[in-house]
Scaffold this active site. Sequence first.
Site, PDB file in Angstrom:
ATOM      1  N   ARG A   1     -34.542 -60.690 -88.616  1.00  0.00           N
ATOM      2  CA  ARG A   1     -33.423 -61.403 -88.007  1.00  0.00           C
ATOM      3  C   ARG A   1     -33.548 -62.913 -88.159  1.00  0.00           C
ATOM      4  O   ARG A   1     -34.645 -63.461 -88.211  1.00  0.00           O
ATOM      5  CB  ARG A   1     -33.331 -61.064 -86.517  1.00  0.00           C
ATOM      6  CG  ARG A   1     -32.883 -59.652 -86.236  1.00  0.00           C
ATOM      7  CD  ARG A   1     -32.933 -59.334 -84.763  1.00  0.00           C
ATOM      8  NE  ARG A   1     -34.301 -59.304 -84.253  1.00  0.00           N
ATOM      9  CZ  ARG A   1     -34.619 -58.986 -83.009  1.00  0.00           C
ATOM     10  NH1 ARG A   1     -33.647 -58.699 -82.141  1.00  0.00           N
ATOM     11  NH2 ARG A   1     -35.886 -58.965 -82.619  1.00  0.00           N
TER      12      ARG A   1
ATOM     13  N   ASP B   1     -39.634 -58.156 -88.637  1.00  0.00           N
ATOM     14  CA  ASP B   1     -38.375 -58.583 -88.024  1.00  0.00           C
ATOM     15  C   ASP B   1     -37.641 -59.456 -89.030  1.00  0.00           C
ATOM     16  O   ASP B   1     -38.127 -60.522 -89.399  1.00  0.00           O
ATOM     17  CB  ASP B   1     -38.650 -59.360 -86.735  1.00  0.00           C
ATOM     18  CG  ASP B   1     -37.406 -59.563 -85.879  1.00  0.00           C
ATOM     19  OD1 ASP B   1     -36.286 -59.535 -86.435  1.00  0.00           O
ATOM     20  OD2 ASP B   1     -37.552 -59.758 -84.657  1.00  0.00           O
TER      21      ASP B   1
END
Length: 385
Positions: free
Chosen positions: A319, A317
């Site tokens: 983000r 991930d």
Amino acid sequence: MYADAPSDSAPPEAVLPMDEAAMRAVDRATAALRRGEAVAIETADGSVGAAVSVESVAIDAVQRLVQLTGAAPVLAVTRRRATVLKLMGEGTGVVALSLPRCLTADEAHALADPEHRPDGDMPDGLTATAMDPGSRETAAVDLARLARLLPAAIVAPATDHTGSAAEWAAEHDLLLVRARDIADYRVHVVRTLRRVAEARVPLSGAENTSIAAFRPIDGGPEHLAIIVGNPVAGEPVLARLHSECFTGDLLAGLRCDCGQQLRGAIAEIARHGSGVLLYLAQEGRGIGLVNKLRAYRIQDRGFDTVDANEILGFEADERVYLPAAEMLRQLGFTAVRLMTNNPEKLRQLARCGIEVVERVPHIFPANGHNEGYLRTKAERSGHMF
């Protein structure tokens, strides 16, 4: 309450200020990489070199780098990609791959391309070296990430100059960017987010809705705040952080649960009476739409969503939620009732100074196409279903 949730990243206030010229240099360098151009990168010791992205590199790019720098280039990839290639053990950071002879563009493509199988043949004499965080190689890979390209670059140090980095870059007509500015860029750009437009946009089931657009000073992608009703500034607001998903949100794609989460969140906020949904420009868990499609293709070979990202060279991930925290502050909210199943959102918001007073579960049934995806989120990413 999650105010003391841990985080491995430095807080935003720990990063020194960056001037607008430095931010523009990083922005221009990402555009140059996307066009297949070489850029000059200066490290903290004043040394300089050139880098070009693997994804957009031309066949003759390696030879051009040799002519520019007077040195044999290396291929810089993430530690994740090096692990997939069985060249290094698990870890993070950037790895330089080199050969006794000059690396070719075809070899660089084969080593960095997501279609290259982990058990494929390696060039004879290939060596892997872990690089320091402040290295030119690390900066080049980070720049490729910012450009939403595969996280890999061909990099060479300049050995043919005695002047400054700026003089060398100007002599070779290259954009110059500093490694430390690339490393700090995402934090600084968030600080420049400004609300640039707002309008009333009645939605089905939530007619009292307005949308506010936030844009960074570099002119990058806008993030949106979907404000339902009239939430009271200064009070804990019912909130959802939603990363854009072209396939799920717009096309109602069945490989994920994003479309259900988006529409379900707006409906729940409307039932509650007020709240805010932040629609963040972080497609594909931060890797971009093109790389997400590549990840889907890898998943079709039997890998799960986490493995697919790592085969591409990304983290599971990518983000960051600094933009969300900044948008909430500008909207007048420092405490939220957060609709999420993702513990990382709780940790990052708390790290950025937003108090999460309650986690509101946000769960939807599987559809037959996304059962494995949801299972992986629970088992490997810790999502709380």
